[in-house]
Design an enzyme around this catalytic site. Structure first.
Site, PDB file in Angstrom:
ATOM      1  CG  ASP A   6      -1.739   1.368   1.373  1.00 51.40           C
ATOM      2  OD1 ASP A   6      -2.314   1.647   0.314  1.00 51.40           O
ATOM      3  OD2 ASP A   6      -1.918   1.884   2.419  1.00 51.40           O
ATOM      4  CG  ASN A   9      -0.671  11.013   0.439  1.00 48.22           C
ATOM      5  OD1 ASN A   9      -0.781  10.983  -0.676  1.00 48.22           O
ATOM      6  ND2 ASN A   9      -1.950  11.280   0.945  1.00 48.22           N
ATOM      7  CB  THR A  10       3.836   9.737   5.013  1.00 45.11           C
ATOM      8  OG1 THR A  10       2.831   8.821   5.582  1.00 45.11           O
ATOM      9  CG2 THR A  10       3.177  11.419   4.931  1.00 45.11           C
ATOM     10  CG  ASP A  96      -8.123   4.889   1.375  1.00 38.32           C
ATOM     11  OD1 ASP A  96      -8.825   5.323   0.447  1.00 38.32           O
ATOM     12  OD2 ASP A  96      -7.778   5.821   2.241  1.00 38.32           O
ATOM     13  NE  ARG A  97     -14.293   6.000   2.231  1.00 36.54           N
ATOM     14  CZ  ARG A  97     -15.571   6.939   2.011  1.00 36.54           C
ATOM     15  NH1 ARG A  97     -15.202   8.042   1.104  1.00 36.54           N
ATOM     16  NH2 ARG A  97     -16.622   6.789   2.684  1.00 36.54           N
ATOM     17  CB  THR A 173      -2.318  29.052  23.382  1.00 37.21           C
ATOM     18  OG1 THR A 173      -2.768  30.533  23.935  1.00 37.21           O
ATOM     19  CG2 THR A 173      -2.701  29.020  21.982  1.00 37.21           C
TER      20      THR A 173
END
Length: 243
Positions: A6, A9-10, A96-97, A173
């Site tokens: 598979d 993207n990374t 992928d889905r 924050t």
């Protein structure tokens, strides 16, 4: 024996299956994928079939090596699957889905299954007990939410480490952003599960994807958490499409 790949993207994820049994899974950068594949060929000389699914560009040297060594299936929207697809725009449904739903059909036959994939985006995909894929939802993942706050404001910092704790009041924050993103995703996932449970009491919920381990302990509803669900789906699709 099967090699499942598979290309994301990374990372490039790789797995070895003997029929339906997962023997090994690993991941690599795109630049080192060919080296990893050659090592797997040496370790498993009985590899004969392979499948590659990609949401990014497949390195040419990797594709050439796979084509030479394997009966290679390139996963597309025309590939055979093990479920009925009721999506109105099937050509736009992410590969992928599709693989995740294929895994749901194989692992949980004749069941109502909600697959939640917590990655760059969070996807929700529902397969009913008649083995029909009905659709789902897509929302931003943890890192995408952090990047959105950083990108669309002038003073909020870029948070790269997701927050994971029992507290819900941020005293800075930085902490407020971490809590806001993490809690909102947990509330969202629980909310989706509750919506489905209202109509399907016998619902099976699977949580997978890159951030599943961060989220699984904080989801109130009962889930099955797994890291290799998509790879299992690709292995099933490979078996359906091998010559």
């Amino acid at each position: 024996m099967n090699l499942v790949i598979d290309v994301g993207n990374t990372l490039v994820k790789l797995a070895i299956f003997d029929q339906y049994q997962l023997l090994e899974s690993t991941s690599s950068s795109s630049a080192n994928a060919l080296k990893h594949v050659k090592t797997l060929f040496e370790t498993y000389p009985k590899l004969t079939n392979g499948i590659i699914s990609s949401t990014a560009q497949v390195p040419e040297d990797l594709k050439k090596e796979l084509t030479l060594e394997l009966n290679l299936v390139e996963f597309t929207h025309q590939s055979k699957v093990n479920f009925k697809n009721n999506y109105t725009t099937p050509e736009t449904l992410g590969l992928d889905r599709i693989a995740l739903v294929a895994a749901a059909s194989e692992v949980y036959p004749n069941a109502n299954v909600l697959v939640i994939d917590a990655g760059s985006c969070i996807t929700y995909d529902f397969l009913d007990k008649t083995n029909t894929y009905q659709g789902g939802a897509i929302s931003p993942g943890l890192q995408m939410r952090f990047k959105a706050m950083y990108t669309f404001t002038e003073k909020l910092p870029l948070i790269t480490k997701p927050w994971q704790n029992t507290f819900f009041i941020g005293k800075s924050t930085h902490d407020a952003m971490q809590i806001g993103v993490f809690k909102s995703v947990c509330y969202e996932i629980d909310g989706y599960i509750e919506d489905y449970l209202a109509d399907y009491e016998d619902l099976t919920v699977v949580l997978t994807g890159g951030d599943y381990n961060l989220l699984s302990a904080s989801i109130k509803n009962s889930i099955f958490a797994t890291s290799n669900f998509l790879l299992k789906g690709l292995n099933k699709i490979l078996q359906l499409n091998s010559n």
